[in-house]
Design a protein around this motif. Structure first.
Motif, PDB file in Angstrom:
ATOM      1  N   ASP A  47     -62.805  63.525 -95.795  1.00 36.30           N
ATOM      2  CA  ASP A  47     -61.430  63.308 -95.354  1.00 36.30           C
ATOM      3  C   ASP A  47     -61.046  64.399 -94.354  1.00 36.30           C
ATOM      4  O   ASP A  47     -61.025  65.587 -94.706  1.00 36.30           O
ATOM      5  CB  ASP A  47     -60.480  63.356 -96.554  1.00 36.30           C
ATOM      6  CG  ASP A  47     -59.105  62.817 -96.207  1.00 36.30           C
ATOM      7  OD1 ASP A  47     -58.698  62.942 -95.038  1.00 36.30           O
ATOM      8  OD2 ASP A  47     -58.442  62.264 -97.101  1.00 36.30           O
ATOM      9  N   THR A  87     -46.321  64.298 -89.748  1.00 36.09           N
ATOM     10  CA  THR A  87     -46.595  62.943 -89.249  1.00 36.09           C
ATOM     11  C   THR A  87     -47.898  62.369 -89.782  1.00 36.09           C
ATOM     12  O   THR A  87     -48.390  61.372 -89.266  1.00 36.09           O
ATOM     13  CB  THR A  87     -46.648  62.949 -87.705  1.00 36.09           C
ATOM     14  OG1 THR A  87     -47.671  63.858 -87.291  1.00 36.09           O
ATOM     15  CG2 THR A  87     -45.318  63.358 -87.114  1.00 36.09           C
ATOM     16  N   THR A  88     -48.479  63.002 -90.799  1.00 37.19           N
ATOM     17  CA  THR A  88     -49.770  62.522 -91.292  1.00 37.19           C
ATOM     18  C   THR A  88     -49.639  61.593 -92.482  1.00 37.19           C
ATOM     19  O   THR A  88     -50.637  61.259 -93.115  1.00 37.19           O
ATOM     20  CB  THR A  88     -50.675  63.710 -91.684  1.00 37.19           C
ATOM     21  OG1 THR A  88     -50.008  64.471 -92.698  1.00 37.19           O
ATOM     22  CG2 THR A  88     -50.987  64.587 -90.494  1.00 37.19           C
ATOM     23  N   GLY A  89     -48.412  61.206 -92.826  1.00 39.76           N
ATOM     24  CA  GLY A  89     -48.242  60.255 -93.915  1.00 39.76           C
ATOM     25  C   GLY A  89     -48.138  60.889 -95.281  1.00 39.76           C
ATOM     26  O   GLY A  89     -48.534  60.283 -96.280  1.00 39.76           O
ATOM     27  N   LEU A  90     -47.611  62.105 -95.360  1.00 44.08           N
ATOM     28  CA  LEU A  90     -47.474  62.783 -96.647  1.00 44.08           C
ATOM     29  C   LEU A  90     -46.333  62.172 -97.454  1.00 44.08           C
ATOM     30  O   LEU A  90     -45.401  61.577 -96.890  1.00 44.08           O
ATOM     31  CB  LEU A  90     -47.215  64.270 -96.419  1.00 44.08           C
ATOM     32  CG  LEU A  90     -48.359  65.056 -95.788  1.00 44.08           C
ATOM     33  CD1 LEU A  90     -47.875  66.439 -95.381  1.00 44.08           C
ATOM     34  CD2 LEU A  90     -49.526  65.182 -96.768  1.00 44.08           C
ATOM     35  N   PRO A  91     -46.336  62.340 -98.780  1.00 41.33           N
ATOM     36  CA  PRO A  91     -45.237  61.827 -99.599  1.00 41.33           C
ATOM     37  C   PRO A  91     -43.910  62.479 -99.210  1.00 41.33           C
ATOM     38  O   PRO A  91     -43.863  63.636 -98.786  1.00 41.33           O
ATOM     39  CB  PRO A  91     -45.649  62.231-101.023  1.00 41.33           C
ATOM     40  CG  PRO A  91     -47.119  62.446-100.954  1.00 41.33           C
ATOM     41  CD  PRO A  91     -47.408  62.939 -99.572  1.00 41.33           C
ATOM     42  N   GLY A  92     -42.824  61.720 -99.385  1.00 43.54           N
ATOM     43  CA  GLY A  92     -41.503  62.210 -98.993  1.00 43.54           C
ATOM     44  C   GLY A  92     -41.103  63.473 -99.729  1.00 43.54           C
ATOM     45  O   GLY A  92     -40.485  64.374 -99.139  1.00 43.54           O
ATOM     46  N   TYR A 106     -40.581  64.155 -86.097  1.00 43.94           N
ATOM     47  CA  TYR A 106     -41.253  62.894 -85.757  1.00 43.94           C
ATOM     48  C   TYR A 106     -41.082  62.570 -84.267  1.00 43.94           C
ATOM     49  O   TYR A 106     -41.970  61.990 -83.644  1.00 43.94           O
ATOM     50  CB  TYR A 106     -40.651  61.741 -86.564  1.00 43.94           C
ATOM     51  CG  TYR A 106     -40.905  61.825 -88.051  1.00 43.94           C
ATOM     52  CD1 TYR A 106     -41.979  62.524 -88.565  1.00 43.94           C
ATOM     53  CD2 TYR A 106     -40.068  61.175 -88.952  1.00 43.94           C
ATOM     54  CE1 TYR A 106     -42.204  62.604 -89.934  1.00 43.94           C
ATOM     55  CE2 TYR A 106     -40.279  61.238 -90.324  1.00 43.94           C
ATOM     56  CZ  TYR A 106     -41.346  61.958 -90.810  1.00 43.94           C
ATOM     57  OH  TYR A 106     -41.559  62.037 -92.151  1.00 43.94           O
TER      58      TYR A 106
END
Length: 853
Positions: free
Chosen positions: A239, A305-310, A376
């Motif tokens: 990953d 911007t990598t899609g991490l949890p809120g 963002y």
């Protein structure tokens, strides 16, 4: 000059002729370090101007995309790794002993080794650009771009070359931590040390915990590139996000690692030109510590911007904004000091004020991008480029230039021109803002960063042209500074002593300065002894304090207690040697040859490096003195040899192992990271084959053997000390009995060492045999690779531990270690404490975690 001063001067004399390069004094090494870092800064600046030429007009083809990628990668890497951190470590090596009233830092040869590593590694990395093989992945080297799509040697140069340089950074950090904690003058309690020393202490600790995750990441990426271990290959379970985590755990504290020492310079300059003690000393210290602590909790804001949890984004966003609080505290204290003082105008102070104003602007835009929705919108645009340059140039470059004007007379005895300095100041300030402010605009209208050109008609033309004009204006400002620094000053008279009428110890030096650092080591009772202690300089000059003489012709300084600075030891520090240069050359050859996969040459270099370092340690450390105690003056007698927590060597080993442990924990973090991102970790099958693990038996055997080896080391240390009783036994015991007891103690010591060596080797073999006998293939899946890298790390440390045991046995055989002078075995035991923990974590994780996962 009296007889005592002549002996002292002779002991600290700088080598002449070609032997000059064997010098290890902090003054010489610090000067070389500073000049080299400044040279790399100029190189990075030229690269920046090349980039601005390319971007000045749209659709420019002056550089090819490949060339531009190399230039912008090298610009970022040079500025961050070869200038920002090294220049501040260099300045600290040069200034810190003088500020602390010490003759030198405790490990001058380590400083020299670090410098040569830095120079060799820097030339290697920069030189790659001239052969068209420079790295092209940006200073962040994100995979898979640098693992799957750049198969040339460029990423290897970045990974191995900069890893080599990171050794220098960590070596300097160890030196600065121990120096600050243990080499202060008597009376200088922690609440009296100069703010610069506080800042450097915080920063050195940050380096110790920030750089090892990057080294761990470099190791993983190089293993993937060289041996196809798929840590970042998504098709085999890897990953790329792990790299981002490891890189930014280093990368964000890095911002404060370069910012805090610059603010440290501000903290020294402001009181001098305000002619009053700093306001809010305690608040500044707390704020510096708080900034360092918070900086390790901000790395995720680079990854919004990598899609991490809120929930993660919310926590790290709040933490990113919170860091503005301690930063603001420091700035308000500086402003308060200027308000309550009687300010003198000076070029150095002008650069300080410009730096603070610029940094505040950059800090405010930093608060803006700490808010996720705004981030963002501007992520990977030129708005970020403008922000980071306002922070780094304002927070770092301007204070460093201020430091040049402030400390130039301290180093050379001559003063830089106020007139040229004022011109340089205005040209640089205007050029800087013209260069970087338009980048915020171009970013807000959508210009992405890291592009080699852009099409016309999108509104990017004017801001880019203005930025390029500003960049060259800024460059002219630096040329004026450069001319002022290096213009001939032979006819210019020497400045008077303590030119700025400062209050701190570094200005107690004579003009021209002497290589001994300070004539006699003073007793300090205030934060500004030159202002507040009566007859201070007179007593220093007349040798009325400690160690005014060098009767034995040796280099000596004082070691004091960590908190209260109570005298503890008269420390003999080693003198000039070429061993540090040779060790750095051979160490550098290991990294350079490995880059090109010339493994035989790298192996030979490794052996030579290892042998050189052994000779260095054998001949220069833990030397048994000719007398146990020494009269250091003022009716005070101190031991000349100590071991354990009282010794600087013990502290160096402890601090080094903390850094080593941090790198190891980063690898363990990687193992569990993969577990969190996979539903089945470890997997049972992959690619049509069964995924084999190391099993339980052999890893747990390895743990048991390592613990037994560690216990044997503990017994060996105890048996070595048994001879203490023999040495100090009362006179009623006859000589024959003494010899018998000594013989028995020796036999027990060597027996314990031999058992520890065998158990250590057996532990390494068991750890290897588990994965090997089960057919673990590190290239099959990231689980196998994760197990293998933990095994590899632990085996290497076990082998080093075995070598250390052989070394201690040899030292005792040769009479260089005995029951009283036992620093070698004490420090090796400390290493084994960490080694036992490492082996236990590795064995239990790879053996037991698959069962609970």
């Amino acid at each position: 000059m009296d007889e005592r001063a002549e002996r002292l001067l002779k002991a600290w004399e700088t080598p002449k002729g070609w032997r000059y390069w064997s010098a290890v004094n902090n003054s010489e090494v610090g000067l070389w370090y500073t000049l080299a870092a400044f040279a790399f800064f100029l190189f990075g600046g030229v690269l920046a101007l090349i980039m601005r030429i390319q971007l000045a007009i749209p659709d420019n083809d002056w550089l090819t995309p490949e060339q531009y990628n190399q230039v912008f990668t090298m610009h970022g890497s040079v500025m961050m790794f070869l200038f920002a951190v090294p220049i501040l470590e260099a300045i600290s090596i040069m200034l810190l002993p003088e500020m602390l009233g010490a003759r030198d830092l405790p490990f001058p040869r380590l400083s020299a080794y670090g410098f040569w590593c830095f120079l060799i590694g820097g030339v290697f990395v920069c030189g790659s650009l001239f052969f068209g093989v420079g790295p092209r992945g940006g200073w962040f080297m994100y995979p898979p771009m640098t693992t799957q799509y750049q198969t040339d040697v460029g990423p290897d140069i970045w990974l191995l070359g900069l890893s080599f340089i990171e050794i220098a950074s960590i070596a300097a950090a160890v030196e600065l931590i121990v120096g600050t904690l243990k080499c202060r003058p008597p009376g200088m309690r922690l609440n009296l040390i100069p703010l610069y020393a506080w800042y450097i202490l915080v920063v050195a600790v940050m380096i110790l915990f920030a750089f090892p995750p990057l080294i761990a990441g470099d190791l993983l990426m190089e293993l993937e590139r060289a041996l196809d271990w798929p840590f970042f290959d998504a098709e085999r379970g890897g990953d790329p996000m792990l790299w981002q985590h490891l890189f930014w755990i280093f990368g964000h504290p890095e911002v404060y690692i370069v910012f805090l020492p610059s603010i440290a310079l501000v903290a020294m300059i402001v009181p001098t030109f305000a002619r009053t003690p700093i306001a809010g000393y305690g608040w500044i210290v707390l704020a510096a510590v708080g900034t360092g602590f918070l900086s390790f909790g901000l790395w995720v804001h680079h990854m919004f911007t990598t899609g991490l949890p809120g929930i993660s984004i919310g926590i790290f966003s709040a933490a990113s904004e919170a860091v503005a609080i301690p930063t603001g505290v420091q700035i308000f204290c500086f402003i308060a000091t200027l308000l309550i003082g009687r300010v003198r105008r000076n070029v150095a102070l002008m650069f300080v004020l410009a730096g603070l104003a610029t940094f505040i602007i950059g800090g405010l835009t930093g608060v803006m991008i700490a808010i996720a929705p705004f981030d963002y919108q501007v992520h990977d645009t030129y708005f970020i480029v403008g922000h980071l340059h306002y922070v780094l140039v304002g927070g770092t470059i301007f204070p460093i230039v201020a430091g040049f004007y402030y400390y130039y007379p301290f180093v050379t005895g001559k003063q830089l021109s106020e007139r040229l300095g004022t011109i340089a100041f205005w040209v640089m300030l205007i050029g800087f803002n013209v260069a970087f402010f338009p980048m915020h605009i171009s970013g807000l209208i959508g210009m992405p960063r890291r592009v080699y050109t852009y099409p016309g008609g999108m509104g990017f033309e004017l801001p880019n042209l203005i930025s390029s004009i500003g960049a060259f204006t800024l460059g002219i400002g630096f040329l004026i500074l450069l001319y002022d620094v290096f213009r001939p000053k032979g006819k210019q008279p020497l400045v008077k002593r303590n030119l700025w009428n400062a209050g701190t110890l570094e200005w107690s030096g004579q003009v021209p300065d002497q290589p001994w650092g300070i004539r006699s080591i003073p007793i300090v009772t205030t934060r500004y002894p030159l202002w507040e202690q009566e007859n201070f300089l007179k007593d220093v000059d007349e040798g009325n304090f400690y160690l005014p003489d060098a009767e034995e012709g040796l280099r000596e300084t004082m070691v004091t207690s960590t908190v209260d600075a109570e005298p503890m030891q008269c420390l003999r520090v080693p003198g000039p040697t070429f061993l540090t240069l040779f060790a750095a050359m051979f160490t550098g050859a290991v990294f350079i040859f490995s880059t090109f996969h010339w493994y035989w040459a790298a192996g030979v270099s490794c052996v030579l490096s290892f042998a050189t370092i052994l000779i260095w340690l054998w001949t220069g450390t833990a030397i048994i003195p000719e007398k146990d105690t020494k009269d250091v003056g003022l009716d005070l007698t101190l031991p000349t040899y100590v071991s354990g927590p009282a010794a600087v060597g013990w502290w160096a080993m402890f601090i080094t192992m903390l850094g080593d442990m941090t790198a190891f924990v980063s690898l363990v973090f990687g193992y569990f990271f993969y577990w969190t991102v996979h539903e089945d970790f470890p997997p049972t099958q992959f690619d049509g084959r069964i995924v084999m693990g190391p099993g339980m038996v052999w890893p747990l055997c390895s743990v048991a053997l390592a613990i037994l080896a560690w216990l044997s080391v503990l017994l060996s240390r105890r048996w070595n000390r048994t001879g203490t009783n023999v040495a100090t036994v009362n006179a009623t015991i006859d000589q024959k009995s003494k010899r018998r007891d000594t013989w028995r103690a020796s036999i027990r010591f060597y027996f314990g060492i031999a058992i520890a060596i065998l158990l250590g080797l057996a532990s390494a073999w068991a750890l290897f045999w588990g994965p090997y006998s089960n057919g673990v293939d590190p290239t099959q899946h990231v689980y196998c690779a994760s197990v293998s890298v933990l095994v590899l790390w632990t085996i290497l440390h076990l082998l080093v531990g075995v070598v250390m045991l052989v070394y201690t046995a040899a030292r005792r055989v040769c009479g260089l270690m005995d029951a009283v002078h036992d620093a070698d075995i004490v420090n090796v035991t400390l290493y084994w404490h960490f080694l036992a923990l490492t082996a236990t974590i590795t064995g239990t994780v790879i053996a037991l975690f698959p069962e609970v996962a």
